[in-house]
Design a protein around this motif. Structure first.
Motif, PDB file in Angstrom:
ATOM      1  N   HIS A   8       0.952  -1.153   0.046  1.00  0.00           N
ATOM      2  CA  HIS A   8      -0.092   0.083   0.173  1.00  0.00           C
ATOM      3  C   HIS A   8       0.666   1.222   0.118  1.00  0.00           C
ATOM      4  CE1 HIS A   8       1.232  -0.250   4.282  1.00  0.00           C
ATOM      5  NE2 HIS A   8       1.003   0.800   4.034  1.00  0.00           N
TER       6      HIS A   8
ATOM      7  N   ASP B  95       0.806   4.958   2.004  1.00  0.00           N
ATOM      8  CA  ASP B  95      -0.037   5.683   2.974  1.00  0.00           C
ATOM      9  C   ASP B  95      -0.627   6.737   2.288  1.00  0.00           C
ATOM     10  OD1 ASP B  95       1.526   3.663   4.605  1.00  0.00           O
ATOM     11  OD2 ASP B  95       1.954   5.368   6.134  1.00  0.00           O
TER      12      ASP B  95
ATOM     13  N   HIS C  35       4.547  -0.170  -0.143  1.00  0.00           N
ATOM     14  CA  HIS C  35       5.513  -0.966   0.960  1.00  0.00           C
ATOM     15  C   HIS C  35       4.622  -1.934   1.679  1.00  0.00           C
ATOM     16  CE1 HIS C  35       4.018   2.645   3.163  1.00  0.00           C
ATOM     17  NE2 HIS C  35       3.941   1.982   3.972  1.00  0.00           N
TER      18      HIS C  35
ATOM     19  N   ARG D 208       5.001   9.872  11.595  1.00  0.00           N
ATOM     20  CA  ARG D 208       4.705  10.515  10.347  1.00  0.00           C
ATOM     21  C   ARG D 208       4.622  11.875  10.093  1.00  0.00           C
ATOM     22  NH1 ARG D 208       1.162   5.725  10.630  1.00  0.00           N
ATOM     23  NH2 ARG D 208       1.431   4.128   8.800  1.00  0.00           N
TER      24      ARG D 208
END
Ligand code: OGA
Ligand code: MN
Length: 219
Positions: free
Chosen positions: A121, A123, A177, A203
């Motif tokens: 996916h 993010d 990733h 993040r």
């Protein structure tokens, strides 16, 4: 140590933890997909896992629907940390983010059981900015990055316990990733057996959500 010596050591450490479909992609992503083995001491790993264990233990592992990105996991978004853990997270911030780069304030904690895994996916760009930094605790694992347009371009990151990985820029936006499941957990030819793994993920905020905006949910 002189800057050149430090750079050479970093390159050497990287060569043990990063491999890819070819030298061009490995060198192109050298500042975008970074692994720092041994970022945490054993005491620091213990500090984090002891603090997380009671919170995680209250939750059940989820297996979920066929389309979910993560299988065999439980997770939490943690905002309040002990002073010792805050010091560790500040080291992550200094290592991975630019000064003044605003972070998503709760830290994402993901507990994958031995047969748990994360499917490929990217993010969400709605909730997550240009940089993702993750600490790995307890079990080694392999993170695979695959170019979303050219799947022949890939990298594998060997994430030993106590390592830090950083994905930024192209590695974060142009590559998916994933964390390989136990049956597929190989770093090249090398088998990397998976057991329970906890990751602690920081993040950056998307640029249009920088300070002043309401806090956003997890990616
Ligand atoms: C995620 C993710 C990777 C990790 O939760 O989005 O990619 O290191 N996790 O656990
Ligand atoms: Mn992710």
């Amino acid at each position: 140590m002189a800057g050149g010596g430090r750079r050479a050591l970093r390159a050497l450490a990287r060569s043990g933890c990063v491999r890819g479909s070819g030298p061009a992609v490995v060198s192109r992503l050298q500042d975008a997909a970074v692994v720092q083995p041994g970022f945490l001491s054993e005491d620091e790993e213990e500090t984090l896992s002891r603090e997380l264990e009671p919170e995680l233990r209250r939750r059940r592992y989820e297996y979920d629907h066929w389309d979910a990105a993560i299988h065999g996991f439980r997770e939490t978004e943690k905002s309040r940390w002990s002073a010792a853990s805050r010091a560790i997270l500040q080291r992550v911030q200094a290592a991975a983010f630019s000064p003044g780069q605003p972070l998503l304030s709760p830290v994402h904690v993901l507990d994958l059981e031995a047969r748990g895994y994360v499917k490929p996916h990217v993010d969400s760009i709605k909730f997550c900015g240009a940089t993702i930094a993750g600490l790995s605790l307890l079990s080694p694992s392999v993170m695979r990055l695959v170019h979303t347009q050219e799947p022949g371009q890939w990298l594998e990151l060997l994430l030993e316990p106590r390592s830090l990985y950083i994905l930024r820029g192209s590695a974060r936006y142009d590559f998916s990733h994933e964390i390989l499941r136990d049956e597929e957990s190989y770093f090249g030819e090398r088998r990397i057996p998976r057991s329970r793994r906890i990751s602690v993920i920081c993040r950056s905020l998307p640029e249009d959500l920088e300070p002043g905006q309401p806090p956003s949910p997890a990616c």
